[in-house]
Scaffold this motif. Structure first.
Motif, PDB file in Angstrom:
ATOM      1  N   PHE A   1      11.304  79.264  90.654  1.00  0.00           N
ATOM      2  CA  PHE A   1      10.646  80.719  90.336  1.00  0.00           C
ATOM      3  C   PHE A   1       9.674  80.362  89.003  1.00  0.00           C
ATOM      4  O   PHE A   1      10.007  79.657  88.091  1.00  0.00           O
ATOM      5  CB  PHE A   1      11.754  81.544  89.993  1.00  0.00           C
ATOM      6  CG  PHE A   1      12.422  81.985  91.320  1.00  0.00           C
ATOM      7  CD1 PHE A   1      11.994  83.013  91.964  1.00  0.00           C
ATOM      8  CD2 PHE A   1      13.574  81.158  91.536  1.00  0.00           C
ATOM      9  CE1 PHE A   1      12.677  83.438  93.330  1.00  0.00           C
ATOM     10  CE2 PHE A   1      14.405  81.367  92.725  1.00  0.00           C
ATOM     11  CZ  PHE A   1      13.844  82.370  93.444  1.00  0.00           C
ATOM     12  N   PRO A   2       8.781  81.393  88.917  1.00  0.00           N
ATOM     13  CA  PRO A   2       7.882  81.064  87.703  1.00  0.00           C
ATOM     14  C   PRO A   2       8.525  81.302  86.262  1.00  0.00           C
ATOM     15  O   PRO A   2       7.858  80.938  85.333  1.00  0.00           O
ATOM     16  CB  PRO A   2       6.582  81.926  87.864  1.00  0.00           C
ATOM     17  CG  PRO A   2       7.047  83.166  89.029  1.00  0.00           C
ATOM     18  CD  PRO A   2       8.205  82.374  89.841  1.00  0.00           C
ATOM     19  N   GLU A   3       9.481  82.181  86.459  1.00  0.00           N
ATOM     20  CA  GLU A   3       9.832  82.441  84.848  1.00  0.00           C
ATOM     21  C   GLU A   3      10.813  81.534  84.460  1.00  0.00           C
ATOM     22  O   GLU A   3      11.040  81.530  83.009  1.00  0.00           O
ATOM     23  CB  GLU A   3      11.146  83.930  85.204  1.00  0.00           C
ATOM     24  CG  GLU A   3      12.069  83.602  85.990  1.00  0.00           C
ATOM     25  CD  GLU A   3      11.895  84.128  87.541  1.00  0.00           C
ATOM     26  OE1 GLU A   3      12.994  84.282  87.920  1.00  0.00           O
ATOM     27  OE2 GLU A   3      10.604  84.160  87.905  1.00  0.00           O
ATOM     28  N   GLY A   4      10.912  80.382  85.020  1.00  0.00           N
ATOM     29  CA  GLY A   4      11.461  79.289  84.172  1.00  0.00           C
ATOM     30  C   GLY A   4      10.431  78.289  83.836  1.00  0.00           C
ATOM     31  O   GLY A   4      10.776  77.166  83.520  1.00  0.00           O
ATOM     32  N   GLY A   5       9.215  78.649  83.787  1.00  0.00           N
ATOM     33  CA  GLY A   5       8.120  77.867  83.245  1.00  0.00           C
ATOM     34  C   GLY A   5       7.496  76.971  84.254  1.00  0.00           C
ATOM     35  O   GLY A   5       6.580  76.140  83.942  1.00  0.00           O
ATOM     36  N   PHE A   6       7.702  77.218  85.584  1.00  0.00           N
ATOM     37  CA  PHE A   6       7.159  76.249  86.663  1.00  0.00           C
ATOM     38  C   PHE A   6       5.879  77.079  87.298  1.00  0.00           C
ATOM     39  O   PHE A   6       5.904  78.120  87.155  1.00  0.00           O
ATOM     40  CB  PHE A   6       8.470  76.344  87.686  1.00  0.00           C
ATOM     41  CG  PHE A   6       9.623  75.561  87.091  1.00  0.00           C
ATOM     42  CD1 PHE A   6       9.654  74.199  87.151  1.00  0.00           C
ATOM     43  CD2 PHE A   6      10.851  76.299  86.957  1.00  0.00           C
ATOM     44  CE1 PHE A   6      10.756  73.473  86.722  1.00  0.00           C
ATOM     45  CE2 PHE A   6      11.962  75.685  86.205  1.00  0.00           C
ATOM     46  CZ  PHE A   6      11.843  74.199  86.115  1.00  0.00           C
ATOM     47  N   THR A   7       5.195  76.111  87.708  1.00  0.00           N
ATOM     48  CA  THR A   7       3.954  76.592  88.642  1.00  0.00           C
ATOM     49  C   THR A   7       4.081  75.981  89.928  1.00  0.00           C
ATOM     50  O   THR A   7       4.947  75.278  90.305  1.00  0.00           O
ATOM     51  CB  THR A   7       2.736  76.038  87.932  1.00  0.00           C
ATOM     52  OG1 THR A   7       2.759  74.680  88.173  1.00  0.00           O
ATOM     53  CG2 THR A   7       2.787  76.187  86.557  1.00  0.00           C
TER      54      THR A   7
ATOM     55  N   VAL B   1      -0.486  82.708  94.915  1.00  0.00           N
ATOM     56  CA  VAL B   1       0.566  82.733  96.042  1.00  0.00           C
ATOM     57  C   VAL B   1       2.016  82.719  95.732  1.00  0.00           C
ATOM     58  O   VAL B   1       3.028  83.210  96.175  1.00  0.00           O
ATOM     59  CB  VAL B   1       0.345  81.921  97.339  1.00  0.00           C
ATOM     60  CG1 VAL B   1       1.068  81.993  98.295  1.00  0.00           C
ATOM     61  CG2 VAL B   1      -1.326  82.379  97.754  1.00  0.00           C
ATOM     62  N   PHE B   2       2.342  81.492  94.908  1.00  0.00           N
ATOM     63  CA  PHE B   2       3.415  81.148  94.392  1.00  0.00           C
ATOM     64  C   PHE B   2       4.281  82.400  93.680  1.00  0.00           C
ATOM     65  O   PHE B   2       5.337  82.574  93.692  1.00  0.00           O
ATOM     66  CB  PHE B   2       3.441  80.012  93.511  1.00  0.00           C
ATOM     67  CG  PHE B   2       4.555  79.486  92.442  1.00  0.00           C
ATOM     68  CD1 PHE B   2       5.826  79.255  93.368  1.00  0.00           C
ATOM     69  CD2 PHE B   2       4.596  79.495  91.266  1.00  0.00           C
ATOM     70  CE1 PHE B   2       6.813  78.928  92.742  1.00  0.00           C
ATOM     71  CE2 PHE B   2       5.783  79.089  90.623  1.00  0.00           C
ATOM     72  CZ  PHE B   2       7.033  78.621  91.251  1.00  0.00           C
ATOM     73  N   ASP B   3       3.376  82.989  92.577  1.00  0.00           N
ATOM     74  CA  ASP B   3       3.933  84.254  91.945  1.00  0.00           C
ATOM     75  C   ASP B   3       4.373  85.283  92.864  1.00  0.00           C
ATOM     76  O   ASP B   3       5.442  85.813  92.678  1.00  0.00           O
ATOM     77  CB  ASP B   3       2.726  84.642  91.093  1.00  0.00           C
ATOM     78  CG  ASP B   3       2.428  83.819  89.846  1.00  0.00           C
ATOM     79  OD1 ASP B   3       3.372  82.861  89.559  1.00  0.00           O
ATOM     80  OD2 ASP B   3       1.529  83.819  89.216  1.00  0.00           O
ATOM     81  N   GLN B   4       3.558  85.465  93.804  1.00  0.00           N
ATOM     82  CA  GLN B   4       3.791  86.704  94.849  1.00  0.00           C
ATOM     83  C   GLN B   4       4.866  86.445  95.806  1.00  0.00           C
ATOM     84  O   GLN B   4       5.959  87.006  95.991  1.00  0.00           O
ATOM     85  CB  GLN B   4       2.493  87.033  95.598  1.00  0.00           C
ATOM     86  CG  GLN B   4       2.777  88.328  96.433  1.00  0.00           C
ATOM     87  CD  GLN B   4       3.181  89.423  95.284  1.00  0.00           C
ATOM     88  OE1 GLN B   4       2.672  89.696  94.369  1.00  0.00           O
ATOM     89  NE2 GLN B   4       4.146  90.258  95.751  1.00  0.00           N
ATOM     90  N   GLN B   5       5.141  85.204  96.019  1.00  0.00           N
ATOM     91  CA  GLN B   5       6.067  84.658  97.178  1.00  0.00           C
ATOM     92  C   GLN B   5       7.390  84.723  96.222  1.00  0.00           C
ATOM     93  O   GLN B   5       8.410  85.358  96.835  1.00  0.00           O
ATOM     94  CB  GLN B   5       5.993  83.258  97.648  1.00  0.00           C
ATOM     95  CG  GLN B   5       7.125  82.721  98.420  1.00  0.00           C
ATOM     96  CD  GLN B   5       7.703  81.632  97.455  1.00  0.00           C
ATOM     97  OE1 GLN B   5       7.147  81.146  96.559  1.00  0.00           O
ATOM     98  NE2 GLN B   5       8.964  81.482  97.880  1.00  0.00           N
ATOM     99  N   SER B   6       7.538  84.368  95.069  1.00  0.00           N
ATOM    100  CA  SER B   6       8.600  84.246  94.229  1.00  0.00           C
ATOM    101  C   SER B   6       9.193  85.844  94.019  1.00  0.00           C
ATOM    102  O   SER B   6      10.202  85.860  93.950  1.00  0.00           O
ATOM    103  CB  SER B   6       8.308  83.575  93.002  1.00  0.00           C
ATOM    104  OG  SER B   6       7.982  82.338  92.968  1.00  0.00           O
TER     105      SER B   6
END
Length: 467
Positions: A86-92, A116-121
């Motif tokens: 998930f992006p909140e862990g600082g991941f892309t 797409v990654f942000d929305q899917q997460s």
């Protein structure tokens, strides 16, 4: 929040800062939507496979299946395979194997795949939240409101001591032994307070102890703990932001929590007859389960709207409907829904556990590991002692009550996240809190089972669906 406007903005790749025609925006939305859906579907496949394999292995090892789901989450999450991140862990998107596959298949630009990654997460996070809401609704249905009333005073005492002891021990200890400044120490102490009701209640259901005296005290105390934890969070967040506590806000939260919980219980007697009459008048499929979920979601919405937890509203809804004549049938109807959504919650909790914070070769982790050892000790002892403050209940398993209050789960991570975002805590202290959350979450399920001893299979209709 998950809103149409946010989706529309996040789907569109930010190729240019110049205004774009509405037709171009609409085209990008339509092109991105199927890719987002593909990402969600692939992630759900991974989550369900991990959940089932993990729970089956745990069951065969005579461990709580929920522990298997958490461990499986770790394996597919940020600490190992990085399939569910998930992006909140600082991941892309570049850190996600699923996003790499989607990027290759659809020839996406780096900007597009990140959106797409942000929305899917976001979708998976919402499904996870729905999972824990349904879990607490189911726990409410499985709980006996009369028995909860009987142990109400004991549950309050357990919850109160379970908040005060770790908060005071953590705050004072950090300031005295580690010379941490007052506000960071208070924030870390606050992260020790709340109990993860989702994890504890699932384990109690799996071992057939949810309706025992100990189980009812633990569940009741965990609910109260959640309310007290929210109030503590409001206090420390205000303190970190302004340097002073907003007494008015704290008072409003306290009154809202009391009114909501007691009002929900009193509502039961009035609502039950209405619910039964409504169910009897409906003739199509879902005549019981759909009205029940509408009520649960309304209560969850109200809980969220008054700045409590949505899960508290769902739990209260379950308690209210537990008194209806349709309760046994509703229990059976909810299990398949829970089987689909609850595993998403537990796997994502495990997936977010970044075990790299345990690596002592990383310099910023070393001081965090030392502080973490202290916080873990306070976190465990501060909750275990609560079993010995129970009074008026003969032959109660005090150790089981104390261990049942130990797991922090996602609640502790919320404290750590807010503390970091506000600048109240530094990296070593954040690492220490995360380690404390991980270990208390993973150690509590097997030790809770050991505390209760070898338990026979729960009676039919008296457990949550775990298979």
């Amino acid at each position: 929040m998950f809103s149409i406007a946010a989706i529309a903005q996040s789907i569109i790749p930010s190729i240019s800062t110049l205004p774009m025609p509405h037709t171009f925006i609409a085209t990008m939305e339509s092109e991105s939507a199927p890719i987002i859906l593909s990402g969600v579907l692939l992630t759900l496949i991974v989550i369900y496979l991990a959940s089932k394999i993990g729970s089956e292995i745990a069951k065969r090892l005579d461990l709580p299946p929920v522990l298997g789901e958490l461990v499986a989450g770790v394996i597919v999450g940020v600490s190992a395979l990085r399939l569910v991140i998930f992006p909140e862990g600082g991941f892309t998107a570049a850190d996600s194997l699923i996003m790499t596959i989607l990027q290759s298949l659809n020839q996406l630009t780096p900007e597009a795949v990140n959106h797409v990654f942000d929305q899917q997460s976001e979708v998976i996070s919402v499904l996870s939240e729905l999972g824990v809401i349904i879990l607490l609704f189911e726990i409410g249905l499985e709980s006996d409101i009369r028995q909860l009333k009987e142990v109400g005073i004991q549950a309050f005492v357990v919850a109160f001591i379970g908040v005060i002891a770790p908060f005071a021990g953590g705050t004072i200890g950090l300031m005295y032994f580690f010379h941490v400044a007052a506000i960071p120490a208070i924030f870390a102490g606050a992260a020790l307070t709340a109990t993860s009701i989702g994890i504890t209640s699932k384990v109690l259901a799996e071992i057939g102890q949810l309706k025992s005296k100990e189980g009812q005290i633990i569940v009741g105390a965990a609910v109260i703990d959640d309310v007290l934890g929210i109030i503590v969070l409001a206090v420390v967040a205000s303190l970190a932001k302004t340097g002073e506590v907003d007494i008015t806000n704290v008072f409003i939260l306290l009154i809202s929590a009391i009114a909501f919980l007691f009002g929900s219980i009193l509502l039961g007697g009035i609502f039950n007859k209405t619910f039964v009459a409504l169910v009897s008048s409906l003739k199509t499929r879902g005549n019981i389960v759909i009205p029940a979920f509408i009520f649960a979601y309304i209560m969850a919405f109200i809980g969220n709207a008054i700045h409590l937890e949505a899960i508290l509203g769902a739990f209260a809804a379950g308690l209210v409907l537990d008194e209806t004549d349709a309760r046994n049938e509703l229990d059976e109807l909810i299990k398949p829904v829970a089987d689909l959504l609850v595993p998403i919650f537990f796997v994502t909790v495990g997936a977010k556990a970044d075990l790299s914070v345990l690596n002592p070769t990383i310099s910023e982790n070393r001081s965090g590991l030392l502080i973490a050892g202290f916080l873990i000790l306070v976190a465990i002892m501060g909750k275990v002692i609560t079993g010995w403050v129970v009074f008026g209940v003969p032959n109660v398993n005090r150790l089981a009550i104390g261990i049942g209050m130990v797991p922090r789960g996602e609640v502790g991570l919320v404290f750590a996240g807010i503390g970091t975002a506000s600048g109240a805590i530094d990296k070593p202290l954040e690492v220490a809190i995360i380690i404390m959350v991980i270990l208390t979450t993973f150690l509590a399920p097997p030790f809770l089972r050991l505390a209760f001893g070898k338990t026979s299979e729960p009676p039919a209709g008296g457990e949550l669906a775990t298979e």
